[in-house]
Enzyme design. Structure first.
Site, PDB file in Angstrom:
ATOM      1  N   ASP A  46     -34.507  22.185 -33.074  1.00  0.00           N
ATOM      2  CA  ASP A  46     -35.208  20.930 -32.835  1.00  0.00           C
ATOM      3  C   ASP A  46     -34.960  20.464 -31.390  1.00  0.00           C
ATOM      4  O   ASP A  46     -35.044  21.268 -30.461  1.00  0.00           O
ATOM      5  CB  ASP A  46     -34.782  19.891 -33.884  1.00  0.00           C
ATOM      6  CG  ASP A  46     -35.647  18.643 -33.905  1.00  0.00           C
ATOM      7  OD1 ASP A  46     -36.745  18.687 -34.480  1.00  0.00           O
ATOM      8  OD2 ASP A  46     -35.221  17.620 -33.335  1.00  0.00           O
ATOM      9  N   TRP A  47     -34.640  19.186 -31.172  1.00  0.00           N
ATOM     10  CA  TRP A  47     -34.383  18.701 -29.813  1.00  0.00           C
ATOM     11  C   TRP A  47     -33.210  19.414 -29.156  1.00  0.00           C
ATOM     12  O   TRP A  47     -33.110  19.447 -27.925  1.00  0.00           O
ATOM     13  CB  TRP A  47     -34.149  17.187 -29.821  1.00  0.00           C
ATOM     14  CG  TRP A  47     -35.373  16.416 -29.444  1.00  0.00           C
ATOM     15  CD1 TRP A  47     -36.224  15.755 -30.292  1.00  0.00           C
ATOM     16  CD2 TRP A  47     -35.904  16.229 -28.132  1.00  0.00           C
ATOM     17  NE1 TRP A  47     -37.241  15.175 -29.588  1.00  0.00           N
ATOM     18  CE2 TRP A  47     -37.069  15.441 -28.253  1.00  0.00           C
ATOM     19  CE3 TRP A  47     -35.511  16.644 -26.860  1.00  0.00           C
ATOM     20  CZ2 TRP A  47     -37.837  15.060 -27.156  1.00  0.00           C
ATOM     21  CZ3 TRP A  47     -36.282  16.262 -25.773  1.00  0.00           C
ATOM     22  CH2 TRP A  47     -37.426  15.494 -25.916  1.00  0.00           C
ATOM     23  N   TRP A  61     -46.249  13.451 -37.699  1.00  0.00           N
ATOM     24  CA  TRP A  61     -44.852  13.018 -37.734  1.00  0.00           C
ATOM     25  C   TRP A  61     -44.595  11.933 -36.688  1.00  0.00           C
ATOM     26  O   TRP A  61     -43.951  10.919 -36.972  1.00  0.00           O
ATOM     27  CB  TRP A  61     -43.928  14.205 -37.509  1.00  0.00           C
ATOM     28  CG  TRP A  61     -42.546  13.833 -37.078  1.00  0.00           C
ATOM     29  CD1 TRP A  61     -41.920  14.183 -35.922  1.00  0.00           C
ATOM     30  CD2 TRP A  61     -41.598  13.033 -37.801  1.00  0.00           C
ATOM     31  NE1 TRP A  61     -40.666  13.641 -35.863  1.00  0.00           N
ATOM     32  CE2 TRP A  61     -40.437  12.932 -37.001  1.00  0.00           C
ATOM     33  CE3 TRP A  61     -41.623  12.374 -39.023  1.00  0.00           C
ATOM     34  CZ2 TRP A  61     -39.322  12.200 -37.398  1.00  0.00           C
ATOM     35  CZ3 TRP A  61     -40.510  11.647 -39.422  1.00  0.00           C
ATOM     36  CH2 TRP A  61     -39.373  11.565 -38.622  1.00  0.00           C
ATOM     37  N   ASP A  71     -40.930  25.476 -42.414  1.00  0.00           N
ATOM     38  CA  ASP A  71     -41.064  24.383 -41.449  1.00  0.00           C
ATOM     39  C   ASP A  71     -42.552  24.165 -41.143  1.00  0.00           C
ATOM     40  O   ASP A  71     -43.224  25.066 -40.638  1.00  0.00           O
ATOM     41  CB  ASP A  71     -40.308  24.751 -40.170  1.00  0.00           C
ATOM     42  CG  ASP A  71     -40.209  23.596 -39.176  1.00  0.00           C
ATOM     43  OD1 ASP A  71     -41.083  22.714 -39.192  1.00  0.00           O
ATOM     44  OD2 ASP A  71     -39.262  23.596 -38.376  1.00  0.00           O
ATOM     45  N   HIS A  96     -37.293  23.030 -41.843  1.00  0.00           N
ATOM     46  CA  HIS A  96     -37.016  22.665 -40.460  1.00  0.00           C
ATOM     47  C   HIS A  96     -35.514  22.663 -40.181  1.00  0.00           C
ATOM     48  O   HIS A  96     -35.066  23.182 -39.157  1.00  0.00           O
ATOM     49  CB  HIS A  96     -37.618  21.297 -40.170  1.00  0.00           C
ATOM     50  CG  HIS A  96     -37.369  20.811 -38.783  1.00  0.00           C
ATOM     51  ND1 HIS A  96     -37.848  21.463 -37.666  1.00  0.00           N
ATOM     52  CD2 HIS A  96     -36.665  19.735 -38.318  1.00  0.00           C
ATOM     53  CE1 HIS A  96     -37.472  20.810 -36.567  1.00  0.00           C
ATOM     54  NE2 HIS A  96     -36.754  19.767 -36.940  1.00  0.00           N
TER      55      HIS A  96
END
Length: 303
Positions: free
Chosen positions: A125-126, A165, A251, A280
């Site tokens: 993710d980030w 999202w 995901d 995810h």
């Protein structure tokens, strides 16, 4: 001027399931003096291999609880920081503090502050949007990549799944983190969901949670695009380290198609390990991923 921030009370982190790790802190990062950043630090302090585990939104280092012991058991040091705004780290209260450069510069300063070398950059993710821009800036410190459900955001649209999202997140100034994680992770217990939510007792502590989706670089004019494009080009041409990729196949946003594009970008990255039931937050299947990565690199047998 100090950056105004909140600090989650320590008692919210007592007796979290499967998270026995002692807290560690730094509060003297350049430009962030007085802001306390938390990190897990397990394994030998003088290990030649260091797993640097970077989380995303709205999670924190708790996400890596199933991987940390396995990496440490291989003789490596394991560092899992909480980004500012998340976990046990301080949470700036002004939304405008949270920018791509703020978080990226924090990570660079943190790596230099701990003088980390021989790093296996472990991202999702980030953690990847930020972390994958670091190897070309610190090639002498980062030796390997372990990449899970992430991307390099370089100004291209992220697709309808992400757009939905982002739009939803904008309507949730007090996002129910525990409920979100329960929906996203099959089989998550109530205690585990509560652990994910522990850093965020109220909306005032959730500025970072609110901000991250809006920071994803989906337009060429956004902050971080030039840095990310340079990182993508460097990883494609100049990256000489080893890589391992694992993909949570369920995901809906950063799934197989996005990850195959990223795999093709990273020079000499082998085919991804597929986690058919993983979503995810694929670190919930982290034990098998950690063992497979260590085995691929000859650091420990698969089990």
């Amino acid at each position: 001027m100090p950056i105004p921030a909140l600090r989650t009370p320590d008692d919210r982190f007592h007796a979290l399931p499967d998270f026995p790790f002692a807290p560690h802190y730094v509060d003297d990062l350049p430009g962030r003096e007085g802001l306390r950043l938390h990190y897990v630090d397990e394994g030998p302090a003088d290990a030649s291999r260091v797993f640097l585990c970077l989380h995303g939104q709205p999670s924190w280092s708790y996400l890596y609880r199933k991987m940390i012991p396995i990496f440490a058991a291989s003789g490596a040091r394991v560092i899992a920081p909480d980004l500012f705004g998340f976990g046990r780290s301080d949470k700036p209260t002004e939304d405008g503090v949270y920018t791509f450069d703020f978080h990226r510069d924090t990570l660079i300063a943190f790596i230099e502050r701990l003088n980390l070398r021989g790093i296996t950059l472990t991202v999702q993710d980030w953690g990847g949007l930020l972390g994958l821009t670091l190897p070309h800036a610190m090639p002498d410190r980062i030796a390997r990549l372990l990449v899970m459900n992430t991307t390099i955001a370089d100004g291209r649209p992220a697709g309808p799944g992400f757009d939905a999202w982002r739009a939803y997140n904008r309507t949730q100034p007090d996002l129910n983190v525990g409920a979100l994680m329960s929906r996203a992770i099959a089989g998550l217990t109530e205690a585990e969901a509560a652990a994910y939510a522990a850093p965020f007792p109220d909306a005032a502590h959730k500025a970072g949670v609110r901000r991250f989706p809006d920071l994803v670089m989906t337009d060429p004019g956004m902050e971080g695009v030039e840095t990310s494009r340079a990182a993508r080009a460097w990883l494609a041409k100049d990256w000489a380290g080893e890589s391992f990729m694992a993909v949570g196949m369920q995901d809906p946003v950063l799934g197989p198609e996005v990850m195959e594009d990223l795999r093709a970008t990273i020079r000499n990255c082998p085919p991804a390990m597929q986690i058919p039931e993983g979503g995810h937050f694929v670190q919930e299947h982290g034990a098998q991923i950690a063992r497979a990565a260590l085995a691929a690199w000859g650091d420990a047998p698969a089990a």
